[in-house]
Design a protein around this motif. Structure first.
Motif, short mmCIF file in Angstrom:
data_model
loop_
_atom_site.label_atom_id
_atom_site.label_comp_id
_atom_site.label_asym_id
_atom_site.label_seq_id
_atom_site.Cartn_x
_atom_site.Cartn_y
_atom_site.Cartn_z
N GLY A 64 0.83 -1.22 0.00
CA GLY A 64 0.00 0.00 0.00
C GLY A 64 0.86 1.26 0.00
N LEU A 65 1.90 1.26 0.82
CA LEU A 65 2.80 2.41 0.87
C LEU A 65 3.47 2.64 -0.49
CD1 LEU A 65 4.18 1.89 4.43
CD2 LEU A 65 3.60 4.14 3.53
N LEU A 67 2.29 2.03 -3.32
CA LEU A 67 1.29 2.57 -4.25
C LEU A 67 1.10 4.07 -4.07
CD1 LEU A 67 -1.13 -0.46 -4.09
CD2 LEU A 67 -0.08 0.40 -6.19
N THR A 68 1.55 4.61 -2.95
CA THR A 68 1.50 6.07 -2.76
C THR A 68 2.85 6.70 -3.06
OG1 THR A 68 2.08 6.00 -0.40
CG2 THR A 68 -0.26 5.80 -0.96
#
Lengths: 316, 279
Positions: A64-65, A67-68
């Motif tokens: 998730g990180l 993806l940012t």
């Protein structure tokens, strides 16, 4: 000879990288100090995330990180990061080609007294079968530092395999280190040893022993198991006509198997080249002193010497 | 019916018809769970989500993770109807070389899909990682994760539940499509995940319970998530009916993963057209 664990090479490098690039973040699973990520945690507490004993969550939080736009480095024991969370790595990180770096420390027998449950001896195999995944096994503390730096710049998933115990420092800061490029550690003519991790220094010791018997050994450090340097492997195998692979890992599916895959499928290998494999022979480890275990399970210079002699007998 | 609601009721019909048509064309897929989350996702995509279909990579966007990836027909319909790609492409679901993979894939480069999902239990962790990333960058973006009740049996979900609470991720919203059926039957009979609300509460989450087929309640929940100034993540637990909108599919485990045949498709489309759902 100076000795230092590869995990410290990562731990020191990641702090320096953190100073230069604010997108670098580190995640841990309750093993912050033993994975040497406490140095980063202290310097950049706002970019350090300890998710506790939950490796499956750990991998996907990092996904998730990434993806940012962050560059997450996961610090965990290799057996749990790559084993327990394998399917998370395969389906979430590998498949989506996410920029997640999995730093597995405490790989191999050198874990020592903690015993078999904590000694990752299958992690190279587990990681290298995942498409998109790079696999790097540094031979010493300095290579671990350089690998960390290069992987931070490289885009995509990677597995960096590190050890707990101190290991001889056999390279120096000025040595070349390029992902995917094999490195000749010693030139020789009679047989080639392809090695990774701690087995590179064992191979160099074996070469010294054999030199006394007038056997000339080439030692090639394959720090990048994937993508593997096919050209170099074929070239050095052809040069001496006899190959030994050496790894602190099961002989099936791991580094030695990767070398064999190259040799058996290469069109440029135009002669028969016998291969002997040094590594764990389909068994688990146990508690003991790190280097005592290497000797006990046949992963030292002595076994490499034996393997070289055997392969030379098979050489036509 | 309020005009405001009517628009969403019609969108819901469109999405449900897309789902049925897609699954019929594909000849396989998952109607039950796709139909149960229609109102939840229509409200999200067409009222609350900060996104631009013409600029899918917009850096200030919210991100959605379909953790229950098998219900991607709903995702694909919402994306196509938002303008991410031509609606004609919906017919290619599950076919060779299609960007509409059987479970969402970011490799096939379908705009609007953030990450591959489908392996159940992983999406909440991914959304949680996104929420951490937004906070690091001091962005106002939100991370949403659509979860099924069945996948709450996965241990990793509860790992992520604890992580999100620990890091006070008030920009993370989990949506549980509590349709109470999984492949093998009723969740209650296989391994009960209830009581959900008190479970999430005890893990330190802000819990909102809604009728997942009623826009007024769904809107109120999203409004509260966006307005509440809490130091905890939010979960919307939505009571839903598996197969909602097609009576012969409703509450039937057999329709978890089966495509309608030609006759069933026509019946379904007719029923969807006639019924106003979401009110």
């Amino acid at each position: 000879m100076e000795k230092k664990a590869t995990r410290f090479g990562y731990g020191e490098a990641i702090v320096e990288l953190g100073k230069k690039n604010k997108n670098i973040v580190v995640l841990s699973a309750d093993v912050t100090e033993s994975t040497a990520s406490h140095l980063f945690a202290k310097e950049f507490p706002e970019r350090f995330f300890n998710v506790g004993i939950s490796e499956q969550d750990l991998i996907c939080e990092a996904a998730g990180l990434s993806l940012t736009g962050k560059i997450p480095f996961i610090s965990a024991y290799s057996i749990f990061a790559t084993g327990r969370a394998w399917e998370q790595i395969r389906n979430t990180v590998g498949y989506s080609h996410l920029n997640v770096k999995i730093v597995g420390t405490h790989a191999g027998l050198l874990v020592g007294p903690d015993g078999a449950t904590h000694q990752a001896l299958e992690d190279i195999a587990l990681m290298r079968v995942i498409p998109n995944m790079k696999v790097v096994v540094p031979c010493d503390y300095i290579e671990a530092k350089k690998a960390t730096e290069l992987l931070a710049k490289d885009i995509g998933p990677a597995f960096l395999r590190l050890g707990r115990a101190n290991m001889p420092i056999i390279t120096n800061e000025s040595c070349d280190f390029e992902l995917g490029k094999a490195k000749i550690m010693k030139e020789g003519a009679d047989a080639t040893i392809f090695a990774c991790g701690v087995m590179v220094s064992e191979a160099l010791k074996a070469a010294e022993i054999l030199a006394h018997e007038h056997i000339s050994i080439e030692v090639v450090n394959i720090h990048t198991v994937k993508p593997i340097d096919r050209q170099a492997i074929v070239k050095f195998a052809m040069k001496t006509g006899a190959v030994v692979t050496a790894e602190e890992h099961q002989v099936s599916g791991g580094f030695g198997s990767a070398v064999l895959e190259v040799l058996t499928t290469s069109e440029d290998l135009t002669r028969f080249v016998p291969v002997e494999m040094v590594g764990m022979q389909d068994c688990f480890g146990e508690s003991g002193l790190p280097y005592g275990l290497l000797a006990q399970y046949g992963l030292t210079d002595v076994e490499v010497v034996k393997a070289v002699k055997k392969v030379l007998q098979r050489k036509r | 019916m309020e005009i405001n609601i009517k628009k969403f009721v019609e969108l819901g019909k469109t999405v449900r018809k897309d789902i049925i048509n897609m699954l019929f064309c594909a000849g396989s897929g998952h109607p039950g769970g796709s139909l149960s989350c229609v109102e939840l996702m229509v409200a999200l995509y067409f009222k609350y989500l900060k996104h631009h279909s013409e600029n899918p990579e917009w850096s200030e966007r919210d991100m959605v993770v379909f953790s229950k990836g098998h219900v991607c027909p709903t995702l694909y319909s919402c994306l196509a109807r938002s303008g991410y790609f031509p609606t004609d492409e919906l017919d290619t679901l599950r076919q060779s070389c299609s960007r509409l993979q059987g479970h969402p894939s970011s490799v096939s480069e379908l705009p609007g899909v953030e990450v591959a999902t489908g392996s159940l239990g992983q999406g909440l962790s991914i959304a949680s990682g996104m929420a951490i990333g937004f906070k690091l960058d001091k962005k106002d973006s939100k991370a949403y994760a659509l979860l099924g009740d069945g996948e709450l049996q996965s241990g990793q979900i509860w790992e992520a539940v604890m992580t999100a609470a620990q890091f006070k991720l008030n920009n993370l919203c989990a949506i549980v499509d509590n349709n109470k059926i999984q492949i093998d039957g009723f969740t209650e009979d296989i391994k009960s995940v209830e009581p959900l609300a008190s479970k999430f509460k005890s893990f330190g989450w802000h819990v909102l319970e809604v009728d997942g087929h009623k826009y007024s309640e769904i809107f109120a929940a999203y409004d509260e998530f966006l307005a509440a100034n809490l130091d905890k993540p939010t979960v919307i637990i939505a009571e839903t009916i598996k197969g909602k909108g097609v009576s012969f599919m409703e509450n039937k485990a057999g329709w978890h993963g089966k495509a309608p045949n030609s006759e069933e498709k026509e019946l379904a489309l007719q029923e969807i057209e006639e019924k106003d759902l979401g009110v």
